[in-house]
Design a protein around this motif. Structure first.
Motif, short mmCIF file in Angstrom:
data_model
loop_
_atom_site.label_atom_id
_atom_site.label_comp_id
_atom_site.label_asym_id
_atom_site.label_seq_id
_atom_site.Cartn_x
_atom_site.Cartn_y
_atom_site.Cartn_z
N ILE A 124 0.85 -1.20 0.00
CA ILE A 124 0.00 0.00 0.00
C ILE A 124 0.88 1.24 0.00
O ILE A 124 2.08 1.18 0.26
CB ILE A 124 -0.96 0.02 1.21
N ARG A 125 0.28 2.39 -0.30
CA ARG A 125 1.02 3.64 -0.36
C ARG A 125 1.30 4.19 1.05
O ARG A 125 0.66 3.77 2.02
CB ARG A 125 0.23 4.69 -1.15
N GLN A 126 2.23 5.12 1.11
CA GLN A 126 2.54 5.72 2.42
C GLN A 126 1.37 6.53 2.97
O GLN A 126 1.24 6.69 4.18
CB GLN A 126 3.78 6.63 2.29
N SER A 127 0.55 7.06 2.07
CA SER A 127 -0.61 7.84 2.52
C SER A 127 -1.74 6.96 3.02
O SER A 127 -2.69 7.45 3.65
CB SER A 127 -1.12 8.72 1.38
N ASP A 128 -1.70 5.64 2.74
CA ASP A 128 -2.73 4.72 3.20
C ASP A 128 -2.39 4.19 4.59
O ASP A 128 -1.29 4.42 5.12
CB ASP A 128 -2.87 3.55 2.22
N LEU A 129 -3.32 3.46 5.19
CA LEU A 129 -3.15 2.96 6.56
C LEU A 129 -3.53 1.48 6.61
O LEU A 129 -4.56 1.08 6.07
CB LEU A 129 -4.01 3.75 7.54
N ALA A 130 -2.68 0.68 7.29
CA ALA A 130 -2.98 -0.72 7.58
C ALA A 130 -3.08 -0.88 9.08
O ALA A 130 -2.17 -0.48 9.82
CB ALA A 130 -1.91 -1.64 7.02
N ALA A 131 -4.19 -1.41 9.60
CA ALA A 131 -4.42 -1.56 11.04
C ALA A 131 -4.86 -2.98 11.34
O ALA A 131 -5.46 -3.68 10.51
CB ALA A 131 -5.46 -0.55 11.50
N ARG A 132 -4.57 -3.43 12.58
CA ARG A 132 -5.01 -4.76 13.05
C ARG A 132 -6.11 -4.54 14.08
O ARG A 132 -5.93 -3.86 15.08
CB ARG A 132 -3.85 -5.52 13.68
#
Length: 650
Positions: A554-562
């Motif tokens: 994913i891009r740096q501007s996107d977010l991945a969360a658990r």
């Protein structure tokens, strides 16, 4: 002595009549001159008057002649001829054919004009062109009579002759007064000269014959003496003027404001510095009341009155001046100008000490800030010797080193050679430096934020070095706690609380900019089997690898969360096409199905992804509802056989 040199002899016949004859001749010349001047002036004035008048008439005649109205020409000419000074008047056309004349029926040729106006001229011909539309239609000749003026001039001459003779007779009568009056005047004048200068005592008043030659000699000697005294006085005045200019130059060059006051506290003199101090628009302060500009001076009136009375010779004090919303602090010295008895004036020398007081206050404030600074401050001289430390630095060093004595070389604080070299490199910076470094004090490495500033002397050389140490242990601990509160401890990804904050921010920004975004809900397929078969370490490792692969794709501007367990959420900002989302989802499925190796064990899982594509039509929905739609899409993907992607819009 000759006859003309003695004041005791009677004047002869020539000396009796000569003054009267001179007066008579002078009066006759003066009378004749003024009479001729008055006659010439009156003649010139009349000619100018008639010239202006006939210029206007000529313009009217030009129009009448052009229109052929000869009768009106005749009437207008007759009206002009009624003037008693007009003797003759003739009007010609442009070919000098006579159109009209006055007196009537007198044929004449164009007369010859006068070349000069002489004082006794009785008649004068005046010529004026008759024009119409810038074309000459004729000429008007007018003969002006000056007989009346000449007659008046003759009468003035006769009166002048009579008055001159009368005045000469009166002068002759006065000249024949007794000669003793003249002699007495000469002797009294000589006595006056002798009293003025003692060297004239040789000629006593009792002298029987006091000749004009002696009087002339005494008078010339008196004049020389007066000239010598005048020369001495002028030289003295010149020296005094030079001293005055020199004194005024010094007064104006003095930076302090100088004011001279009288007993009523009115200004009698002030230099230019006083104008700058007061900042007033008055052109002249002389005789103005000083308290109008410096009201606080009246608070010191009792002490100043003692100077006026002679009880004190000088007084020093301070006061404040408020002008144009600015407050100035002044130090003044009052000195009386007369050293004997009561002083009529005193000199007030005012010094603006605003910058001095401001600097002192700033120094006090800086000292208080230095003492109250929570960060440790260390001040070194140019040889890197400790000069001063603030209480925070004192407490830090005492805590770590157990010593209260903080003087001498900085080496006593930093014993590690590598760290001391770091400090030396910081102190070698030209002006300033900022950075974060770990410094070991008392065997304990402490993270510091270090600020360095150099203080220079007037020659531009380093005089002092200021090191400020901000202890970051507490802030690092706070950051660690904040990170634990907002991030998953196992994977390092943002947790649910962090996710909800980010979703709220994303919704607000995209709603303002009218952009679309997506929420992807991801669940691992077969995670429980891996966890049961290979153990919890393998499960944890699988979750960590999943987080790593998500961040990678994913891009740096996107977010991945658990969220929890094997559930992950992606916030994908500014996606304007579903096809782009589908392509990204396929890449994620391919990445997540890659096998993982932990020791000698290999295992692999797949993932089901549900995406809620948020457009402007659904962006107003609550965050929880948007997240719920993504969760439902993920369950639809599982129902379709797992390792699938379902995208929902609106």
């Amino acid at each position: 002595m000759g006859q003309i040199n003695s004041v005791n002899r009677e004047p002869n016949l020539t000396s009796k009549w000569l003054p009267a004859l001179i007066v008579c001749a002078f009066m006759l010349c003066l009378s004749g001159f003024f009479t001729l001047y008055q006659l010439q002036y009156n003649q010139s004035f009349q000619l100018k008057t008639y010239t202006h008048q006939y210029q206007a008439v000529a313009r009217r005649l030009g129009q009448l002649i052009a229109e052929g109205k000869l009768s009106e020409v005749v009437n207008l000419t007759n009206n002009l001829a009624n003037d008693k000074r007009v003797v003759k008047m003739v009007i010609f056309d442009h070919q000098f054919n006579q159109l009209h004349s006055w007196p009537f029926n007198q044929k004449t040729t164009p007369p010859s004009l006068n070349t000069h106006l002489r004082p006794w001229t009785r008649e004068y011909w005046l010529k004026q062109e008759i024009t119409f539309e810038e074309r000459v239609n004729g000429y008007i000749y007018t003969q002006i009579s000056f007989s009346t003026l000449v007659l008046h001039a003759q009468k003035s001459i006769y009166i002048g002759i009579a008055l001159s003779l009368l005045f000469s007779l009166i002068c002759l009568l006065f000249m024949r007064r007794p000669y003793q009056y003249f002699r007495r005047f000469i002797l009294e004048l000589a006595a006056l000269m002798r009293s003025f200068n003692p060297k004239f005592a040789l000629h006593t008043k009792a002298q029987k014959h006091y000749t004009l030659a002696l009087f002339k000699s005494d008078f010339e000697a008196l004049l020389q003496d007066v000239k010598a005294k005048e020369t001495y006085q002028s030289e003295t005045m010149a020296q005094l003027e030079k001293r005055k200019v020199f004194a005024e130059t010094i007064i104006e060059a003095v930076q302090h404001s100088l004011v001279v006051l009288d007993k009523t506290y009115c200004i009698k003199r002030a230099n230019q510095a006083f104008f700058y101090l007061i900042e007033d628009n008055e052109d002249d302060f002389i005789d103005l009341f000083l308290p109008e500009f410096i009201p606080q001076i009246l608070d010191h009136k009792e002490q100043l009155d003692l100077i006026f009375s002679g009880e004190r010779s000088q007084y020093r004090s301070q006061l404040t001046l408020t002008s144009k919303n600015k407050t100035k602090y002044l130090r003044y010295t009052a000195t009386r100008l007369s050293q004997v008895g009561h002083a009529s004036q005193l000199l007030l020398a005012l010094e603006d000490i605003t910058s001095e007081i401001t600097s002192a206050r700033q120094t006090q404030l800086a000292a208080k800030m230095f003492q109250a600074n929570r960060n440790g401050v260390l001040i070194l001289d140019r040889r890197h010797q400790i000069q001063m430390v603030n209480p925070a630095m004192q407490s830090l060093l005492t805590e770590q080193l157990g010593s209260n004595e903080l003087r001498g070389d900085i080496k006593q604080l930093i014993t590690d050679a590598q760290q001391f070299q770091l400090i030396e490199s910081i102190l070698a910076q030209p002006k300033s430096w900022h950075g974060k470094e770990d410094i070991t004090l008392g065997g304990e490495p402490i993270p510091f934020e270090i600020n360095y500033t150099a203080i220079f002397d007037k020659q531009g050389n380093k005089e002092y070095n200021i090191l400020q140490f901000a202890d970051l242990r507490e802030s690092y601990q706070i950051e660690k706690l904040e990170k634990m509160a907002l991030h998953d401890e196992l994977t390092g990804l943002p947790n649910r609380a962090n996710l909800m904050k980010r979703l709220a921010k994303t919704q607000s920004q995209h709603q303002q900019k009218r952009l679309n975004y997506a929420i992807a809900f991801l669940d691992l397929d077969g995670f429980k089997q891996v966890n049961d078969t290979y153990g919890h370490d393998a499960g944890d490792y699988l979750l960590q690898q999943t987080a790593k692969r998500l961040r990678l794709h994913i891009r740096q501007s996107d977010l991945a969360a658990r969220l929890a367990g094997d559930e992950f959420v992606l916030v994908l900002e500014n996606y304007q096409h579903i096809n782009t989302l589908n392509s990204l989802a396929q890449k994620l499925l391919d990445a997540l199905t890659q096998p993982c190796q932990l020791g000698n064990e290999n295992f692999a899982v797949s993932a089901s992804i549900g995406i809620n594509y948020v457009t402007q039509a659904s962006i107003h929905m609550a965050i929880t509802e948007q997240l719920k739609l993504a969760d439902e899409a993920m369950y639809q993907a599982k129902q379709q056989g797992k390792n699938q992607v379902v995208i929902r819009e609106n």
